[in-house]
Design an enzyme around this catalytic site. Sequence first.
Site, PDB file in Angstrom:
ATOM      1  N   ILE A   1      -2.079  -0.019 -16.117  1.00  0.00           N
ATOM      2  CA  ILE A   1      -2.208  -1.282 -15.390  1.00  0.00           C
ATOM      3  C   ILE A   1      -1.441  -2.386 -16.108  1.00  0.00           C
ATOM      4  O   ILE A   1      -1.112  -3.408 -15.506  1.00  0.00           O
ATOM      5  CB  ILE A   1      -3.683  -1.698 -15.199  1.00  0.00           C
ATOM      6  CG1 ILE A   1      -4.345  -2.063 -16.533  1.00  0.00           C
ATOM      7  CG2 ILE A   1      -4.470  -0.626 -14.456  1.00  0.00           C
ATOM      8  CD1 ILE A   1      -5.693  -2.728 -16.380  1.00  0.00           C
ATOM      9  N   ASP A   2      -1.139  -2.176 -17.388  1.00  0.00           N
ATOM     10  CA  ASP A   2      -0.456  -3.212 -18.174  1.00  0.00           C
ATOM     11  C   ASP A   2       1.037  -3.329 -17.861  1.00  0.00           C
ATOM     12  O   ASP A   2       1.679  -4.289 -18.276  1.00  0.00           O
ATOM     13  CB  ASP A   2      -0.618  -2.946 -19.672  1.00  0.00           C
ATOM     14  CG  ASP A   2      -2.044  -3.134 -20.146  1.00  0.00           C
ATOM     15  OD1 ASP A   2      -2.768  -3.940 -19.527  1.00  0.00           O
ATOM     16  OD2 ASP A   2      -2.445  -2.473 -21.117  1.00  0.00           O
TER      17      ASP A   2
END
Length: 369
Positions: free
Chosen positions: A148-149
């Site tokens: 998700i980063d």
Amino acid sequence: MSNPIRRIAINTGGGDAPGLNAVIRAVVVSAIKRGWECVGIRDGFNGILCPERYPEGGVVRLTLDKVRGIAHLGGTILGTTNKGNPLKFPVTMPDGTTQEIDRSDDVLQFFAKEGLDALVSVGGDGSLTIANALHRKGLRVVGVPKTIDNDLDKTFTTFGFDTAVDFATECLDRLHSTAESHQRIMVVEVMGRYAGWIALHSGISGGAHSILIPEIPFDIDKVAAKVRGRDKLGRMYSIVVVAEGAQPVDGHREVLAPAEVGHAERLGGMGERVAKALQERTGKDARVVVLGHLLRGGSPTSFDRLAALRFGAAAVRGLDNGLSGVMVSLAFPNVDYVSLEEVAGRMKAVPMDSDTLQTGRDLGICFGD
């Protein structure tokens, strides 16, 4: 690696992300379409390395029935972990201490014993570093980028990122009204240990007034000046988005738990620190909202769902075409393949010449520098 493929395995490692189940479905359907059998390894590589934990089996056969209707679901039906690195596997010694040992050969032996011809490894930097090491030892591997980063190199984006940004933006939208009603400072802490992509994209999209990211050491006095400046204009509230890995100019980050055998350090608390400092400097009430693991959960957006399905299908296509030691990459408008050697151990930080970052500056957003 020229032997024909009959059976492949898939695993998901590291933190969970929306879209993992879509990848699993795409891999299984694409493999079965080619006449291949597909199995799933539970919890990274723990299903192989710790079979005693799984009375029902650490490796499960994945049929069309098993993956029907899962593409829209968050999480991963295979489970995941960030504590089962076979290159540095934690074991308890007779004296009670914990040491890390290399158990990658155990993984290779399992693949040979079970007649598994290839692995689709879905994960972030850690998982893809493991995949690259297994490839170098002779295993046929294709990696799928997940985080998700959005901090994996050599791909435009990773699935899970769009969903996290979408949710964070919705939260910021909601916080504007309550912050304005109470004339408060709202500090919103989001995930992003070493890269500020989530904070940057959601902060700009959600109308934040200050955004603090790991790539730009911040001066809290400049953030406080931004708050006071808004007050003078009659805008009596402020929204500040803080990545968990943001650090002030003194270089001190907030660490919840240091790195130790078996897992990396845990960050958190920078939101509280920023809120306290701003309240002291401005005299305004400051509240903190930590989105944390809410960013990981829930159904993937249509963008992430489609990206994940494309990645899974492309991984199987790559194996069918004889590729190994590569990662599926999103290179608009198509999916491409890049060497795992170019990805392993590398991180994609927000570049200072980023158009998105420059957009934030043009909009008057304070980055604390």
